[in-house]
Design an enzyme around this catalytic site. Structure first.
Site, mmCIF file in Angstrom:
data_model
loop_
_atom_site.group_PDB
_atom_site.id
_atom_site.type_symbol
_atom_site.label_atom_id
_atom_site.label_comp_id
_atom_site.label_asym_id
_atom_site.label_seq_id
_atom_site.Cartn_x
_atom_site.Cartn_y
_atom_site.Cartn_z
ATOM 1 N N ASP A 99 -3.055 -20.846 4.170
ATOM 2 C CA ASP A 99 -2.195 -19.667 4.241
ATOM 3 C C ASP A 99 -1.152 -19.914 5.339
ATOM 4 O OD1 ASP A 99 -3.226 -16.379 3.404
ATOM 5 O OD2 ASP A 99 -1.238 -16.972 4.117
ATOM 6 N N ASP A 206 2.749 -16.342 3.363
ATOM 7 C CA ASP A 206 2.625 -14.922 3.676
ATOM 8 C C ASP A 206 4.007 -14.263 3.787
ATOM 9 O OD1 ASP A 206 0.709 -12.828 4.605
ATOM 10 O OD2 ASP A 206 2.009 -12.852 6.349
ATOM 11 N N GLU A 275 4.062 -15.186 -1.233
ATOM 12 C CA GLU A 275 3.764 -13.757 -1.361
ATOM 13 C C GLU A 275 5.097 -13.035 -1.278
ATOM 14 O OE1 GLU A 275 2.137 -11.591 1.867
ATOM 15 O OE2 GLU A 275 1.031 -10.242 0.575
ATOM 16 N N HIS A 347 -7.268 -10.083 -0.753
ATOM 17 C CA HIS A 347 -7.856 -9.468 0.447
ATOM 18 C C HIS A 347 -7.125 -8.205 0.879
ATOM 19 C CE1 HIS A 347 -4.471 -11.766 1.717
ATOM 20 N NE2 HIS A 347 -4.526 -11.191 2.899
ATOM 21 N N ASP A 348 -6.014 -7.905 0.197
ATOM 22 C CA ASP A 348 -5.256 -6.684 0.526
ATOM 23 C C ASP A 348 -5.440 -5.598 -0.526
ATOM 24 O OD1 ASP A 348 -2.340 -8.594 1.596
ATOM 25 O OD2 ASP A 348 -4.093 -7.908 2.735
HETATM 26 O O1 TEU Z 1 0.506 -8.885 3.267
HETATM 27 C C1 TEU Z 1 1.789 -8.255 3.279
HETATM 28 C C2 TEU Z 1 1.705 -7.140 2.369
HETATM 29 O O2 TEU Z 1 2.477 -7.008 1.449
HETATM 30 C C3 TEU Z 1 0.516 -6.271 2.517
HETATM 31 O O3 TEU Z 1 0.213 -6.152 3.917
HETATM 32 C C4 TEU Z 1 0.887 -4.904 2.030
HETATM 33 O O4 TEU Z 1 2.155 -4.569 2.536
HETATM 34 C C5 TEU Z 1 -0.129 -3.957 2.612
HETATM 35 O O5 TEU Z 1 -1.384 -4.420 2.205
HETATM 36 C C6 TEU Z 1 0.160 -2.539 2.112
HETATM 37 O O6 TEU Z 1 -0.162 -2.452 0.766
HETATM 38 C C7 TEU Z 1 0.421 -10.094 3.998
HETATM 39 C C8 TEU Z 1 -1.055 -10.431 4.111
HETATM 40 O O7 TEU Z 1 -1.594 -10.615 2.792
HETATM 41 C C9 TEU Z 1 -1.723 -9.282 4.812
HETATM 42 O O8 TEU Z 1 -3.135 -9.467 4.854
HETATM 43 C C10 TEU Z 1 -1.168 -9.227 6.234
HETATM 44 O O9 TEU Z 1 -1.722 -8.105 6.885
HETATM 45 C C11 TEU Z 1 0.357 -9.077 6.197
HETATM 46 O O10 TEU Z 1 0.998 -9.955 5.297
HETATM 47 C C12 TEU Z 1 0.941 -9.415 7.575
HETATM 48 O O11 TEU Z 1 0.744 -10.801 7.800
#
Ligand code: TEU
Ligand code: CA
Length: 596
Positions: A99, A206, A275, A347-348
């Site tokens: 990542d 990311d 992403e 994971h989000d």
């Molecule tokens: O995620 C960015 C992102 O789009 C998500 O944080 C989304 O905005 C949030 O879940 C609200 O729905 C990436 C990573 O996947 C996330 O785990 C990190 O927290 C974030 O970037 C910051 O690095």
């Protein structure tokens, strides 16, 4: 057409290391834990493992706040453990994708510490801005503009040492890097080459579509004193939205093309996935078209944002025709050039079987998990399996705020309920239960023991987040040898993608677009035509018209029987599929792929 690259026929498995397998009893997953599970992953049949960050980090955002890109955080182990994982994975033909988090660093990174000194070469490596004229620096209202952070509060944090504010789209411990500065880009590319030379097979990048910010002709951000750009409106939580000025910015393509040249040109066997918040299906086609030399594929977000009332904490039930239209937009945009990633979980995101399936009882949970897996994996693109999705793992179903760990969830509760008063505590607890990122972060369920085999039953400390009690029924050990399990079904889906070129490379055409319960589409390559029909509801439904007509083509009449050898894969057994399709209907959560 050039033959599809290797990753167009691959399946990627996302590991969230913190929750995957603990081997030293500290309640956190670690690299040795991943290495210990490589045979399980190899047996599942996946080709690539994407690891969420394991670099040195204060863990403010669970490792998405990196303080040293070239070292492993002791929480996960050492560089030697990483080298061992790479070697053991490669021995099994598994590739490892790391990542890459370079839109921002941790505020504890050496670059940021140095940047606090305006005379240091790193002074311009971040977005520093003075307090608004006529205000007292550090006082509320002195921020350069009204932008809010995705994780609550202002997107500007005052630093006493430098006497200025720094910009952070995410937490205040995640300052945004200034990609306008070529020295920043150089340092990122050098680090990426260092990892690739070490044997890593690529990167998941990311929020890589947030790195180019829109400024005016003098480099001023909107809302800044003297800026030619107007800031957006103030939202219900008291802040404006940085996204229109930070998503898919003016130099997005330039930076990605430069990265491709500086890092990947001359290498092979790698994979890149970006992403991509704020990217449309059309922009996806441009960015992933190999002719433009940027990225191999992207994660788009429209399909995991539409089922809410404007904000993820106000969830809505699935409206299937909307999902189908969004997915059709993705698929048609890359029908000729470019590529699609396929995911419903990460994971989000909450777990898909709880979000769009039915986890209220074992039968419906198993069947809906298979139906959702069939639906996704039969699309054209590269599928991503999020750890535990192959087991049909469910949301956490937490009922108390103290069970949550994620700063996004905890900060949102405080800001929306206790500060802005725009949602009640009760409504927010419903929102967290449905959409908190912690839903996907409960420990991987390996067996039915006390901590699900994630950590030893006599571990010195509890896991960092509660194990879901349903690990008693839902765990890899119980599913591994059960031909009816979700695991067994995912294994067959992955094998089908490897064996049948129509699945990875075939065209994709939606049918019965407006049907509210059945998701149906045709894949075709050469003379191979496959119809996928999936009942994404808990009731028996008739096949919609177009699907029924296509099924009848395989029979010798409009109501002729279907032969079993036309069934390619089915969530129930083939006989059940033949019986259902002969009646031109589908049982609850029944999915079938039939050769037509
Ligand atoms: O995620 C960015 C992102 O789009 C998500 O944080 C989304 O905005 C949030 O879940 C609200 O729905 C990436 C990573 O996947 C996330 O785990 C990190 O927290 C974030 O970037 C910051 O690095
Ligand atoms: Ca551990």
């Amino acid at each position: 057409a050039t033959p599809n690259p290797w990753w167009a026929n691959a399946v990627v498995y996302q590991i969230y290391p913190r929750s995957f397998q603990d081997t030293n009893g500290d309640g956190f997953g670690d690299l040795k834990g991943i290495t210990s599970r490589l045979d399980y992953l190899s047996d599942l049949g996946v080709d690539v493992l994407w690891l969420s960050p394991v670099y040195k980090s204060p863990q403010d955002d669970n490792g998405y706040d990196i303080s040293d890109y070239r070292d492993i955080d002791p929480l996960f182990g050492t560089l030697a453990d990483m080298d061992e994982l790479l070697a053991e994975a490669h021995k099994r033909g598994l590739k490892i994708v790391m990542d890459l988090v370079v839109n921002h660093t941790s505020d504890e990174h050496a670059w940021f510490e140095a940047s606090k000194n305006p005379d240091d070469p790193h002074a311009d490596w971040y977005w520093w801005r003075p307090a608004r004229p006529g205000t007292t620096p550090g006082e509320p209202g002195a921020e350069p503009n009204r932008w809010g952070s995705y994780f609550g509060g202002s997107a500007w944090e005052y630093d006493e040492t430098r006497g200025e504010y720094y910009f952070h789209q995410f937490s205040k411990k995640q300052p945004d890097l200034n990609w306008e500065n070529p020295a920043v880009r150089r340092a990122v590319y050098d680090m990426m080459n260092w990892w690739l030379d070490r044997g890593v097979d690529g990167f998941r990048m990311d929020v890589i579509t947030l790195i180019s910010k829109r400024t005016d002709s003098n480099g001023k951000l909107p809302g800044e004193a003297g800026s030619e750009l107007e800031d957006g409106p103030i939202g219900e939580e008291g802040y404006s939205n940085p996204s229109p000025f930070c998503a898919d910015g003016p130099r997005q393509d330039e930076f990605l093309a430069e990265m491709r040249r500086e890092v990947f040109d001359g290498r092979d066997g790698f994979m890149t996935v970006g992403e991509a918040p704020g990217i449309t299906a059309q922009r996806n086609e441009y960015i992933t078209d190999p002719a433009n030399g940027e990225l191999d594929m992207l994660f788009l977000f429209e399909h995991v944002d539409f089922d809410s009332d404007g904000i993820k904490w106000k969830p809505r039930a699935l409206e299937l025709p909307k999902l189908k239209r969004i997915m059709a937009g993705y698929q048609t945009a890359v029908a000729k050039a470019g590529w699609a990633s396929l995911f419903t979980g990460n994971h989000d995101q909450p777990r898909v079987v709880s979000r769009w399936g039915d986890d209220s009882n074992e039968d419906d949970r198993v069947r809906s998990a298979k139906a959702l897996g069939l639906m996704l994996h039969m699309h054209r693109g590269t599928p991503y399996v999020y750890q535990g999705e192959e087991l049909g793992m469910t949301d956490a179903h937490f009922t108390r705020l103290d069970q949550y760990r994620d700063l996004e969830s905890l900060n949102a509760f405080r800001q929306r309920v206790e500060e802005a008063h725009v949602q009640t505590a009760e409504s927010m607890m419903i929102g967290l239960a449905a959409r908190s990122r912690d839903n996907a972060r409960t420990p991987m369920q390996w067996d039915a023991s006390k901590y699900a085999g994630f950590t030893a039953p006599d571990a010195s400390t509890e896991p960092w987040i509660s194990v879901n009690p349903n690990c008693a029924e839902i765990n890899a050990a119980a599913e591994f040898d059960d031909p009816e399990s979700v695991y067994a079904f995912y294994k067959r889906l992955i094998a089908l993608r490897h064996d049948n070129p129509a699945v990875s490379a075939g065209s994709w055409t939606l049918v019965d677009a407006d049907d509210e319960h059945v998701y149906a589409f045709v894949r075709s390559l050469g003379d191979e035509r496959l119809l996928t029909v999936v009942n994404l509801s808990g009731r028996t439904v008739d096949l919609p018209a177009e699907s029924a007509a296509l099924v009848s083509e395989t029979a010798d009449s409009a109501c002729g029987p279907i032969s079993a050898d036309a069934i390619v894969i089915a969530t129930h057994d083939a006989d059940h599929a033949v019986a259902s399709l002969t009646k031109r209907e589908l049982a609850p959560w029944e999915g079938v792929v039939i050769r037509i």
